[in-house]
Design a protein around this motif. Structure first.
Motif, PDB file in Angstrom:
ATOM      1  N   MET B   1       0.857  -1.194   0.000  1.00 35.69           N
ATOM      2  CA  MET B   1       0.000   0.000   0.000  1.00 35.69           C
ATOM      3  C   MET B   1       0.877   1.222   0.000  1.00 35.69           C
ATOM      4  O   MET B   1       1.855   1.297   0.741  1.00 35.69           O
ATOM      5  CB  MET B   1      -0.808   0.020   1.308  1.00 35.69           C
ATOM      6  CG  MET B   1      -2.232  -0.399   1.142  1.00 35.69           C
ATOM      7  SD  MET B   1      -3.029  -0.460   2.753  1.00 35.69           S
ATOM      8  CE  MET B   1      -4.250   0.806   2.560  1.00 35.69           C
ATOM      9  N   LYS B 344      -6.620  -8.125   6.532  1.00 35.04           N
ATOM     10  CA  LYS B 344      -5.556  -9.128   6.664  1.00 35.04           C
ATOM     11  C   LYS B 344      -5.793 -10.312   5.740  1.00 35.04           C
ATOM     12  O   LYS B 344      -4.863 -10.804   5.094  1.00 35.04           O
ATOM     13  CB  LYS B 344      -5.480  -9.620   8.108  1.00 35.04           C
ATOM     14  CG  LYS B 344      -4.739  -8.676   9.007  1.00 35.04           C
ATOM     15  CD  LYS B 344      -4.742  -9.215  10.403  1.00 35.04           C
ATOM     16  CE  LYS B 344      -3.371  -9.163  11.004  1.00 35.04           C
ATOM     17  NZ  LYS B 344      -3.369  -9.706  12.372  1.00 35.04           N
ATOM     18  N   GLY B 347      -4.793  -9.907   2.369  1.00 37.03           N
ATOM     19  CA  GLY B 347      -3.349  -9.854   2.144  1.00 37.03           C
ATOM     20  C   GLY B 347      -2.715  -8.513   2.409  1.00 37.03           C
ATOM     21  O   GLY B 347      -1.638  -8.223   1.895  1.00 37.03           O
ATOM     22  N   CYS B 348      -3.380  -7.693   3.205  1.00 34.83           N
ATOM     23  CA  CYS B 348      -2.774  -6.414   3.558  1.00 34.83           C
ATOM     24  C   CYS B 348      -1.556  -6.672   4.433  1.00 34.83           C
ATOM     25  O   CYS B 348      -1.581  -7.512   5.326  1.00 34.83           O
ATOM     26  CB  CYS B 348      -3.784  -5.551   4.309  1.00 34.83           C
ATOM     27  SG  CYS B 348      -3.144  -3.935   4.721  1.00 34.83           S
ATOM     28  N   ARG B 349      -0.465  -5.954   4.126  1.00 37.20           N
ATOM     29  CA  ARG B 349       0.758  -6.130   4.922  1.00 37.20           C
ATOM     30  C   ARG B 349       0.501  -5.731   6.370  1.00 37.20           C
ATOM     31  O   ARG B 349      -0.198  -4.755   6.639  1.00 37.20           O
ATOM     32  CB  ARG B 349       1.869  -5.235   4.384  1.00 37.20           C
ATOM     33  CG  ARG B 349       2.539  -5.764   3.162  1.00 37.20           C
ATOM     34  CD  ARG B 349       3.748  -4.893   2.805  1.00 37.20           C
ATOM     35  NE  ARG B 349       4.243  -5.297   1.515  1.00 37.20           N
ATOM     36  CZ  ARG B 349       3.786  -4.822   0.370  1.00 37.20           C
ATOM     37  NH1 ARG B 349       2.834  -3.914   0.365  1.00 37.20           N
ATOM     38  NH2 ARG B 349       4.274  -5.245  -0.784  1.00 37.20           N
ATOM     39  N   LEU B 350       1.121  -6.467   7.282  1.00 34.80           N
ATOM     40  CA  LEU B 350       1.001  -6.129   8.703  1.00 34.80           C
ATOM     41  C   LEU B 350       1.580  -4.743   8.958  1.00 34.80           C
ATOM     42  O   LEU B 350       1.053  -3.970   9.753  1.00 34.80           O
ATOM     43  CB  LEU B 350       1.739  -7.161   9.552  1.00 34.80           C
ATOM     44  CG  LEU B 350       1.209  -8.599   9.465  1.00 34.80           C
ATOM     45  CD1 LEU B 350       1.962  -9.495  10.425  1.00 34.80           C
ATOM     46  CD2 LEU B 350      -0.278  -8.645   9.753  1.00 34.80           C
TER      47      LEU B 350
END
Lengths: 249, 445
Positions: B1, B344, B347-350
């Protein structure tokens, strides 16, 4: 075993995208141990619509969650595109999901604050796509699922069928090779169910993608090329509907 | 993102929860104001003390004194040799000698006891003398027994037989400085200088000889320093007049006294920051020194402590605001559990989720800081206005000196600090958000 069957077997194995070996999952609830999966072995090939079919509590959803990397197996191996996802860290799994998976849920799981368009854009945003590109792709996808007029609508302003079509658009917009669908029509009426299922199958076939559907409904299972029947955490029956795959057996 | 997408998302979340965001921001606003106003009061005090010290004497001047107690043969004197040495020092603009005599101005039956200070008019510009009427003072004005007099000193003419009257106070009943009682520069005032005032006190003898002097100006009324109660003239003229007096009265000067050609020497330094170094050099020459910079440093040290205490009190309000931010953000993670879960799963980055929450907290801190600063400026102006109108006079250091001063560094630091506090407060909630189980999150309906 004839040469022809052998060749077919090899071709089949080259095409395997998901391979599961001796998968166990044991939950500890209080002091009691609940066995959700008791040794599952299976393979799913590219282009397949695979139905995990079973009653509630059979372990089919647990299996799907583990295939999607949302849950860790107790023992066993899950290999997707040659990668052991059971050994990945949270961060690696997030990357893997972002690049390979699409999701469709029974309760749609759209973000209520965002419009249909923004919801569909979401996977592309996570991938870091440029605003113009992702908007164009998301609109195209919404057109495809027949929501041309609902682009600026919030989920609460749409019917269940429309919301699920937004969900489908979101699942496929980033062109993932694998799509997971957990009881995708569980909240829909019969008519809408067929509409949604037809739409999903059509996209999967067109893109030669792989889709894993969890369901307890015979009629949904009928859409599957490869049907895996699960009971008490075990595969009790596996069948292939397609003539070509049937020949390979 | 991309960061821009995260920023957009963060802003979107604020708009969804306007009331709560505003309340949390209000907490930070109050915290920021508490710290800024407290420190600004400390700054005001510091400015007040500095200006006060400055009005007594210039901060860039060093007084040079003889050092006693050494070997008699090596005794150093305040003489021309020293002036030369001092003038040659680096960072020294001028060494300013003065001589002083005691005497009185006589106007008819009235006398005005005063110190008479002789200066080196060739270095006039460094003596910090300004006239009350704004006219420029030039060395030429001192020619022919010209002198200037301190503003308050003009009030001190009195008849010794009648004693000190109300007219002799330069202040009125309300404590304000009065206008001059008469034009001392007018030739008809016929003021003369005497060195021996015994006669006027009824000490007998003949009336002492008065010497002609000529007032060319009154010193600036805001000057309360060395010259405010004195008469200042060219030292050569003063010497001449005194020599005449000594001859007339048959007085012989003390020999040792003579070696000290000057009664005092001040050294004008080019910049405040060099004062201490120059002071050390002068001390190495064998003299004692004093400067108000030393005093100012003591004052600054004390003020630093006061400001730290005041800031600490303000920081308590800030701490409460920080807890408010944490609370809001933790609540936010509870409310948005499902949303975080969906992100999450997709697949959103932590790290993106972490950034999102930290950014939201930082924005709360930033907004609170900016608004708090604006309000602080307003409150500071209000306090200073009230102080000028006398309502808060008890807190004021003096006329025209503000109670509260917000220097630019304080403005920048307060906004930076509130943003930082926001980020720190957001850290725990952000960690909490990244650790949420995606599966649990999407299951909860």
């Amino acid at each position: 075993m004839s040469d022809k069957t052998n060749e077919n077997l090899i071709a089949q194995q080259q095409d395997v995208v998901i391979s599961v070996k001796n998968l166990h999952k044991v939950y500890t609830v209080g002091t009691e141990r609940v066995i959700a999966l008791a040794g599952v072995d299976m393979q799913i090939r590219r282009g397949e619509i695979c139905c995990l079919f079973g009653q509630s509590g059979s372990g089919k959803s647990t299996l799907l969650n583990m295939l999607a990397g949302l849950e860790k197996p107790t023992t066993g191996e899950i290999t997707i595109f040659g990668k052991r996802i059971d050994k990945m860290t949270e961060t690696q799994l997030a990357d893997f999901r972002r690049n390979n998976f699409g999701f469709i849920f029974q309760s749609y799981n759209l973000l209520p604050a965002l419009t249909a368009l923004e919801n569909v854009e979401m996977p592309l945003i996570f991938k870091g796509a440029a605003p113009e590109t992702r908007k164009k792709q998301a609109i195209k996808m919404l057109h495809y699922v027949g929501l041309k007029d609902r682009i600026k609508h919030k989920p609460t302003q749409m019917s269940g069928g429309q919301q699920q079509r937004v969900g489908i658009a979101r699942a496929f917009v980033a062109r993932p090779p694998i799509v997971f669908a957990d009881e995708p029509t569980g909240n829909l009426d019969t008519h809408t169910t067929y509409e949604v299922m037809d739409m999903m199958s059509a996209i999967v076939k067109k893109r030669n993608a792989t889709m894993i559907i969890v369901t307890h409904d015979d009629e949904i299972a009928a859409y599957g090329d490869h049907i895996i029947k699960i009971r008490d955490g075990k595969i009790v029956e596996e069948s292939w509907r397609d003539a070509s795959t049937a020949a390979a057996e | 993102m991309s960061f821009l997408d995260i920023l957009k998302m963060a802003c979107g979340n604020f708009l969804r929860r306007k009331a709560r965001t505003l309340l949390t921001v209000a907490g930070v606003v109050i915290g920021t104001m508490a710290v800024v106003i407290m420190i600004s009061i400390g700054q005001g005090l510091e400015r007040g003390y500095t200006e006060q010290i400055q009005s007594w004497s210039s901060l860039t001047q060093i007084e040079v004194h003889q050092s006693y107690g050494g070997d008699a043969d090596e005794q150093k004197y305040l003489d021309d040799e020293l002036i030369k040495e001092l003038d040659a020092l680096e960072h020294v603009e001028a060494a300013l000698p003065t001589i002083s005599r005691y005497g009185a101005l006589v106007k008819g039956r009235e006398i005005n006891d005063t110190g008479i200070i002789g200066i080196d008019v060739s270095k006039l510009q460094y003596y910090n003398l300004e006239l009350d009427n704004g006219q420029e003072l030039t060395p030429e004005m001192f020619a022919g027994s010209g002198y200037v007099i301190g503003y308050r000193s003009v009030f001190n003419f009195y008849n010794p037989k009648k004693g000190w009257g109300e007219n002799n106070s330069p202040y009125d009943d309300e404590g304000n400085l009065k206008e001059l009682p008469f034009d001392i520069t007018a030739p008809e005032s016929k003021i003369k200088l005497v060195f021996d005032t015994g006669y006027y006190w009824g000490g007998g003898g003949s009336k002492p000889k008065g010497y002609n002097v000529n007032c060319v100006g009154v010193l600036d009324r805001t000057n309360q320093g060395n010259y405010s109660y004195s008469v200042v003239m060219d030292m050569k003229e003063l010497e001449k007049i005194y020599a005449k007096y000594a001859k007339d009265a048959g007085i012989e000067e003390d020999k040792d006294e003579k070696k000290n050609k000057y009664n005092s020497i001040n050294v004008q330094v080019d910049d405040m920051k060099n004062v201490t170094a120059v002071q050390k050099e002068i001390e190495a020459l064998g003299y004692n020194t004093w400067s108000s910079t030393e005093m100012l440093e003591d004052v600054k040290e004390q003020m630093g402590m006061i400001q730290a205490v005041l800031g600490g009190i303000g920081a308590v309000a800030f701490l409460v605001a920080a807890i408010g931010i944490s609370n809001t953000m933790v609540m936010s993670t509870y409310e948005r559990t499902r949303e975080i879960g969906i992100m999450k799963v997709l697949g959103c980055r932590l790290s993106d989720i972490m950034t999102l929450f930290l950014l939201e907290a930082a924005i709360i801190g930033l907004m609170g800081g900016v608004v708090g600063l604006v309000f602080s400026y307003g409150l500071s102006m209000l306090m200073n206005m009230l102080s000028d109108s006398g309502m808060l006079a008890m807190f004021s250091m003096g006329e025209g000196i503000p109670i509260s001063v917000i220097p630019i560094w304080l403005a920048i630091c307060s906004v930076g600090f509130s943003t930082l506090v926001g980020v720190i407060s957001g850290f725990y909630p952000a960690m909490r958000a990244t650790k949420l189980s995606a599966l649990e999150a999407i299951k909860n309906e």
